[in-house]
Design a protein around this motif. Sequence first.
Motif, PDB file in Angstrom:
ATOM      1  N   VAL A   1      -1.248  -1.247  -6.145  1.00 13.02           N
ATOM      2  CA  VAL A   1      -2.336  -1.847  -5.368  1.00 13.02           C
ATOM      3  C   VAL A   1      -3.327  -2.569  -6.282  1.00 13.02           C
ATOM      4  CG1 VAL A   1      -4.034  -1.417  -3.545  1.00 13.02           C
ATOM      5  CG2 VAL A   1      -2.028   0.052  -3.728  1.00 13.02           C
TER       6      VAL A   1
ATOM      7  N   TRP B   1       0.828  -1.207   0.000  1.00 11.58           N
ATOM      8  CA  TRP B   1       0.000   0.000   0.000  1.00 11.58           C
ATOM      9  C   TRP B   1       0.862   1.258   0.000  1.00 11.58           C
ATOM     10  CZ3 TRP B   1      -5.116   1.066  -0.496  1.00 11.58           C
ATOM     11  CH2 TRP B   1      -5.549   2.348  -0.143  1.00 11.58           C
TER      12      TRP B   1
ATOM     13  N   ALA C   1      -8.453   5.123   0.979  1.00 11.72           N
ATOM     14  CA  ALA C   1      -8.559   4.275   2.172  1.00 11.72           C
ATOM     15  C   ALA C   1      -9.882   4.489   2.905  1.00 11.72           C
ATOM     16  CB  ALA C   1      -7.387   4.558   3.104  1.00 11.72           C
TER      17      ALA C   1
END
Length: 465
Positions: free
Chosen positions: A377, A173, A430
């Motif tokens: 990602v 990440w 996120a």
Amino acid sequence: MATPSLVLYIDRSLFARRVKDNQPVEQKDPGWKLFGKVPPRESPIKDPKKIQKEYETKSGRAGSGNPTSPRQSVRKNLDFEPLSTTALILEDRPANLPAKPAEEAQKHRQQYEEMVAQAKKRELKEAQKRKKQLEDRCKLEESIGTAAQTWNQEILPNWSTVCTSRRVRDLWWQGIPPSVRGRVWSLAVGNELNITHELYNICLSRAKEKWTTAAPFSETESEDAGSSDRESSLELIKLDISRTFPQLCIFQKGGPYHDVLHSILGAYTCYRPDVGYVQGMSFIAAVLILNLDTADAFIAFANLLNKPCQMAFFRVDHSLMLTYFAAFEVFFEENLPKLFAHFKKNNLTPDIYLIDWIFTLYSKSLPLDLACRVWDVFCRDGEEFLFRTALGLLRLYQDVLTSMDFIHMAQFLTRLPDLIPAEQLFQHIAAIHMSSRNRKWAQVLQALTEQKRSGVRLPGAEVLS
């Protein structure tokens, strides 16, 4: 008869001789009339020493052994040397003008000192800013070096056992170090198609044969070409490569990666003639070329485009594309209800901005370094992260978008700002929860697919049908 230029030359020569012989110049000379000038008055020639002496007498400096300029005399009266041209306000007035009052001189000195103090303050602030930027850059380079060492020594040698661990996912990440990014992408994407370097060379040879035998294609002809022979899209590649990362100037004709990109795209059209070349593929291949060797880039490229989401878009499967858009809107409404309602009110459908983002995997829409972080990602989480990134972008700019109408929203989303802070974007990504009524992305997509098969019309079907 003499030409005008010759006449002018003769007249000027005559004038020069007369001046040299101290003879008066008559105004009727054609050379002077030509330019409309007035001849100089006859006057005796003065001695240069006499002229200097007269000047010194008038300026009050006659008899001084070592004459100095007025500016130099003022400099001697100053307690310090001025730092810039703003010191001109401290200069004394010329001798032929009234002297500057003491109050005015004090005011000017104070203004000058204030300006110097402000300049020093700005310089100090800029120096501190540069120092902080340098420190941040050093910290970033140090962290990248440490991360690269961790990936090389601990993760890559034990890939199959640690790739799904929490620690590795957290490092993923944060961004994969550029030095190992290509290897990680290759491992994450995999090679389900079992493509070898030899197969790449075979496809490339076939593409080169096509290029040598095919007639030149025009852009209008390419739009009319049918899907029966997708290998004809080999000519489309030439038209599209020049548009790929034009600011880098490395993929255009004459650039170091032009032939490499041309080869990979051409080989793919021969490997998958049923798909052929579609606009947007060049950006994906270019990103892979920057991180992998040519043959490995081709293997990753073919496997990446073989994923369900990419295949749906590049084969222009309207039905499946609508299913993806409908799934996206489920999570859009769940995470950003206010912005979702604003989009609905203005009839802004996902296809207007999502198609370009998905087709190029954000490599065209985002700055290249940020796009590579998204790819990091994406290789870990799959297609779900592409739509999560879209929601993150909408969340990042939702305050701006809610104040816009349809036209301005469409323009903004199809041409995102050039500077997008990476950490800020990933914070918004996120904050997006890919869960709706306890159903994950794959479950929502599956439910919508079954709904479509049962004959239920999905939202936005009228747009792509």
